[in-house]
Design a protein around this motif. Sequence first.
Motif, short mmCIF file in Angstrom:
data_model
loop_
_atom_site.label_atom_id
_atom_site.label_comp_id
_atom_site.label_asym_id
_atom_site.label_seq_id
_atom_site.Cartn_x
_atom_site.Cartn_y
_atom_site.Cartn_z
N CYS A 57 0.50 -1.09 0.30
CA CYS A 57 0.10 -0.36 -0.36
C CYS A 57 0.80 1.10 0.20
O CYS A 57 2.06 1.39 0.74
N PRO A 58 0.42 2.53 -0.50
CA PRO A 58 1.22 3.56 -1.31
C PRO A 58 1.53 4.40 0.32
O PRO A 58 2.60 5.25 1.30
N HIS A 59 0.46 4.06 1.27
CA HIS A 59 -0.23 5.07 2.80
C HIS A 59 1.69 4.49 3.76
O HIS A 59 2.08 5.44 4.46
N ARG A 60 1.11 3.34 3.89
CA ARG A 60 1.76 3.12 5.30
C ARG A 60 2.39 1.40 4.53
O ARG A 60 2.99 0.77 5.54
N PHE A 61 2.43 0.98 3.16
CA PHE A 61 3.91 -0.21 3.01
C PHE A 61 2.67 -1.57 3.60
O PHE A 61 3.62 -2.75 3.18
N ALA A 62 2.25 -1.24 4.02
CA ALA A 62 0.28 -3.14 4.17
C ALA A 62 0.72 -3.78 2.79
O ALA A 62 0.39 -3.21 2.25
N GLY A 105 -8.07 0.92 4.93
CA GLY A 105 -8.86 0.42 3.92
C GLY A 105 -8.96 1.31 2.51
O GLY A 105 -9.47 1.26 1.88
N TRP A 106 -7.88 1.91 2.51
CA TRP A 106 -8.13 2.55 1.26
C TRP A 106 -8.02 1.54 -0.05
O TRP A 106 -7.30 0.61 0.07
N ARG A 107 -8.44 2.06 -0.95
CA ARG A 107 -8.82 1.39 -2.21
C ARG A 107 -8.15 1.25 -4.00
O ARG A 107 -8.01 2.95 -3.71
N PHE A 108 -8.18 -0.03 -4.43
CA PHE A 108 -7.34 1.03 -5.24
C PHE A 108 -8.18 0.30 -6.35
O PHE A 108 -8.28 -1.45 -6.44
#
Length: 332
Positions: free
Chosen positions: A46-51, A69-72
């Motif tokens: 995930c670009p947010h925090r690398f999950a 929960g960011w969606r791509f």
Amino acid sequence: MQRTQWWPVALGHELKKAPLACQVHDLPLVLFRSDDGRAAALPDRCPHRFAPLSQGRVRDGQIECPYHGWRFAADGRCTRVPGTDQAPSSTALLDSLACCEAHGLVWVCLNAPGALATPVAPAGQGQALDTFWMTDQVQCSLQDAAENFLDGFHTHFVHAGWIRHDLQRQRITVRVRPLKDGIEAIYSEEGKQSGLISRMFEGQRGRSMGRFRLPGLAEIEYRDGNDHLNLLVSAWMTPCAAGQLRVFARVATARGKVPAVLKRAVLRQMFKVILRQDRQILEQVSANRQRFHSHPVAPLDGPQDLLGPGIRQLLEQGQPLAFEERTFNISL
Ligand code: FES
Ligand SMILES: [Fe+2]
């Protein structure tokens, strides 16, 4: 060259509703199906925090990060940031990879596919075949695995009794020729092999072929005296993590009187044994090469290494081989 080629990363039927983690050339990926059922591949971070996105779930054909929960979407755009009014972004936050499905496999390409590159197809197209898949993961290089798969001269030892016996060799003729994307050996005048598999599954053999095609397909094909296909094993090999190879093997037999389920049940058990024997020797070879890593030496080719040197050259240079067809007489 490797980066503009298609590499198989999963069996098509493995990729269902849940995301799937895989790796190709050291790049961890998440595979999922978008709304229209098409396979998609994004970096598994995930670009947010690398999950790891592969630990998330697929919602409306988009991958949802398990952390916030960011969606791509399949093209890497972020379409939802829960808890904010942030509008979907029009630019991709993740670089999506070219992804397609063909020949029962999901394929990815790291860079835009090369002009002529399409997923490399198995032989036997257009014939009525019963097929099933076997997959494996082996700690070895693509070159070692491809050579092992196509090398008849280890079978008397590694698969003694299963494929051939050292004490029951036969004189046979082999033609070795270059292909436009590989190399092929054509064996003729080989009667039944001395091992169990041949005794159970083959009529009198006409000729058999072993071939390697770039970027990583090794195939063995057995035909009877009337040139009908008896057995075709196509093994696509993908380097994934460091020193790890993923193998997708499709076993195909001519459709005939024996029911497919029965053939599959018996062949699968036998190939499991063969694969385990090969995995063991290949991993011993890798580990032993590692013990000598500070004293590296080139492998020594023998006169019976019909395809190995060609495979090495193909993988190192990515160019068609230029040599005239050659004929050998060997005891196999
Ligand atoms: S780490 Fe993925 S949403 Fe925060
Ligand atoms: Fe083998």
